[in-house]
Structure formats: structure tokens, C-alpha cells
Design a protein around this motif. Sequence first.
Motif, short mmCIF file in Angstrom:
data_model
loop_
_atom_site.label_atom_id
_atom_site.label_comp_id
_atom_site.label_asym_id
_atom_site.label_seq_id
_atom_site.Cartn_x
_atom_site.Cartn_y
_atom_site.Cartn_z
N ASP A 130 0.74 -1.19 0.00
CA ASP A 130 -0.09 -0.04 0.20
C ASP A 130 0.93 1.25 0.11
O ASP A 130 0.45 2.30 -0.40
CB ASP A 130 -0.96 -0.08 1.29
N GLY A 131 2.17 1.17 0.15
CA GLY A 131 3.12 2.21 0.37
C GLY A 131 3.40 2.68 1.68
O GLY A 131 4.14 3.52 1.59
N TYR A 132 3.24 1.86 2.72
CA TYR A 132 3.61 2.07 3.88
C TYR A 132 5.13 1.54 4.14
O TYR A 132 5.26 0.38 3.54
CB TYR A 132 2.94 1.34 5.23
N PRO A 133 6.17 2.55 4.50
CA PRO A 133 7.54 1.93 4.48
C PRO A 133 7.88 0.85 5.09
O PRO A 133 7.48 0.71 6.61
CB PRO A 133 8.20 3.41 4.91
N ARG A 134 8.51 -0.14 4.62
CA ARG A 134 9.03 -1.36 5.27
C ARG A 134 10.19 -0.98 6.35
O ARG A 134 10.36 -1.62 7.53
CB ARG A 134 9.71 -2.25 4.45
N ASP A 135 10.59 0.27 6.23
CA ASP A 135 11.80 0.47 6.98
C ASP A 135 11.26 1.09 8.34
O ASP A 135 11.92 1.18 9.22
CB ASP A 135 12.60 1.68 6.19
N LEU A 136 9.87 1.08 8.47
CA LEU A 136 9.27 1.44 9.79
C LEU A 136 9.11 0.33 10.57
O LEU A 136 8.24 0.50 11.63
CB LEU A 136 8.03 2.57 9.65
N GLY A 137 9.36 -0.73 10.36
CA GLY A 137 9.13 -2.05 11.18
C GLY A 137 10.10 -2.16 12.16
O GLY A 137 10.69 -1.40 12.54
N ASN A 138 9.67 -3.00 13.07
CA ASN A 138 10.45 -3.33 14.33
C ASN A 138 10.77 -2.06 15.40
O ASN A 138 11.82 -1.83 15.84
CB ASN A 138 12.01 -3.92 13.95
N GLY A 139 9.71 -1.65 15.41
CA GLY A 139 9.41 -0.49 16.47
C GLY A 139 9.67 0.86 15.99
O GLY A 139 10.03 1.67 16.80
N ARG A 140 10.30 0.88 14.90
CA ARG A 140 10.78 2.18 14.23
C ARG A 140 9.61 3.19 13.94
O ARG A 140 9.86 4.25 14.21
CB ARG A 140 11.68 2.13 13.05
N GLY A 141 8.63 2.49 13.67
CA GLY A 141 7.48 3.37 13.59
C GLY A 141 6.65 3.16 14.38
O GLY A 141 6.56 2.26 15.28
N LYS A 142 5.33 4.03 14.50
CA LYS A 142 4.39 4.02 15.58
C LYS A 142 3.13 4.50 14.80
O LYS A 142 3.19 5.11 13.64
CB LYS A 142 4.85 5.11 16.59
N VAL A 143 2.07 3.99 15.42
CA VAL A 143 0.78 4.36 14.95
C VAL A 143 -0.02 5.03 16.20
O VAL A 143 0.50 4.48 17.50
CB VAL A 143 0.17 3.16 14.33
N SER A 144 -0.96 5.70 15.86
CA SER A 144 -1.98 6.13 16.78
C SER A 144 -3.38 5.52 16.98
O SER A 144 -4.06 5.36 15.95
CB SER A 144 -2.04 7.59 16.86
N ILE A 145 -3.75 4.91 18.01
CA ILE A 145 -5.02 4.35 17.98
C ILE A 145 -5.77 4.85 19.39
O ILE A 145 -5.25 4.68 20.49
CB ILE A 145 -4.97 2.62 18.21
N ARG A 146 -6.84 5.25 19.27
CA ARG A 146 -7.55 5.79 20.24
C ARG A 146 -6.70 6.87 21.07
O ARG A 146 -6.71 6.98 22.20
CB ARG A 146 -8.12 4.86 21.40
N GLY A 147 -6.08 7.51 20.24
CA GLY A 147 -5.40 8.84 20.88
C GLY A 147 -4.04 8.38 21.61
O GLY A 147 -3.44 9.14 22.23
N LYS A 148 -3.64 7.01 21.48
CA LYS A 148 -2.36 6.50 22.17
C LYS A 148 -1.55 6.16 21.08
O LYS A 148 -1.90 5.40 20.17
CB LYS A 148 -2.60 5.52 23.11
N THR A 149 -0.14 6.23 21.21
CA THR A 149 0.54 5.75 20.16
C THR A 149 1.39 4.35 20.52
O THR A 149 1.48 4.12 21.78
CB THR A 149 1.95 6.69 19.95
N PHE A 150 1.31 3.67 19.54
CA PHE A 150 1.90 2.20 19.99
C PHE A 150 2.94 1.72 18.79
O PHE A 150 2.95 2.05 17.70
CB PHE A 150 0.56 1.35 19.81
N PRO A 151 3.87 1.17 19.13
CA PRO A 151 5.10 0.70 18.17
C PRO A 151 4.52 -0.33 17.19
O PRO A 151 3.99 -1.10 17.43
CB PRO A 151 6.13 0.31 19.03
N VAL A 152 5.24 -0.20 16.07
CA VAL A 152 5.12 -1.49 15.08
C VAL A 152 5.76 -2.69 15.59
O VAL A 152 6.87 -2.58 16.15
CB VAL A 152 5.47 -1.10 13.67
#
Length: 230
Positions: A130-152
Motif C-alpha cells: 500500500d506504500g507504508y515504508p518497510r523501514d518503519l518495522g521493528n518498533g521504528r514506526g508508531k501508529v496512533s489508536i484511540r489517541g495513544k501511540t503504539f510501536p510497530v
Amino acid sequence: MAEASSDSDYTNEQMARFKSLLKRVRQAGIAVPTISTDNSAALLTTNLNHFNPTELLVQKNNTNSLGYVRTGGGIFGQRPAFPQLKPVSTLTASVSHVAVLEEGQSVGYDRAYIAGRSVRIATLTIGFADGYPRDLGNGRGKVSIRGKTFPVAGKVCMDMMMVDLGSALDVDSVGANVCVGDRAVLWGPEEENGSEGQIRLQDIAEELNTTQSALTCGLNKVRVQRQYID
């Protein structure tokens, strides 16, 4: 314009060559319907004086040329050097699955993520296809769910990715309440309150040593649905 600065010798020479070429084309009897010299940075740099409408747009014996600006990423607020712009592009996905991993269990390619404790893992409906960078795996990237961030968690898969919601023993946390159907924000504003959001596209671009435009242009045009909001 490669360098939007009134003090740039390169820009001044570039414009002089453009004007010379334009003059020769018109002298050859060729009408020039449109002219564009500026990008987002040039449009937003107020001390530039290179564009003289009389000099560039007027054509003898022909309808005058139309001048326009190629704003590019500036439309989406993707120019950090200009604080008057605010980012408006948000990338989201849905939570498709929530599971508990016990200590020693793994998720993803190459077992890159192995649970060091009992944890909750959410699967999201987006991956590198889909275009989400693979380099953001293994905790390098984060996402926000319900107003809180969680690591990949682990490597980004082709069609999905996983995030670590925290300890499975913590029943009162935000992560404990994440459920299928929740929206995950991968970057951009989350609310219409002028905030840039918890996951800023600018920060991701800096982390990956790339540009915001490269990330948004990398989103799959078929798989990723676009929604334009007034």
C-alpha cells in the motif's frame, strides 16, 4: 525553481536563460500558451522578484501567455520551512484482528518480533504494498489508536502490519480496549483542531531521510482510497 532565493546566482542565471529561450521561441513566431517558473517554495518566498508579468506573459500578435504555479506538496502543507502551512494529509487503516501473544511467541516475517512477555498484538489493514515504508518495522514506526501511540511489531508485511498494544495483563490500559474496527492513524492530523497529530509525516520523513512528498507519492493509487474533505 531549484533554489527559491533572490540572492541565488544559480536562480538568477536559470531565469535569465529561461527568458532568453522564451524570447527566441516567440521571435520564431511560436506562441507560448502557458508559462510556469515557480514551485511551492517560490510561491511562498515573498522577496522573489523574478516574475515580471509584462516581460514574461505579453506576446505580440498573439493571445498573452497564462502564468501558473506548480504548488505540489505545498497544497498538503508539506513544506516545513514555511510555518504558515499546516499539514492536512492523514493516512489511516483499520484494526482487523487483536490477539494475545504469550512469551516466546512471534509475529511477522523472520520472527523479527518475539514477545518478551504476554502482550496484545493488533493487526492493521495496511502493508508495504500500500506504500507504508518497510523501514518503519521493528518498533521504528508508531501508529496512533484511540489517541495513544503504539510501536510497530515486527516487519511490515505486504498487506498488513502488526502493532504492540502493551501487556496483556493490563486490563485498564488504552491498548486493552483496542478492538476490531478501530481506526489507526499512521501519520497526519487526527482531529480538525489545527493539531499536526501525534504521528507527524514530517518526523517520519526525517527519520527515513526522505521527503514528505516521496512518502505520499509512494502510496498505492489503487489500493489506498483517497477521501477529500472540505
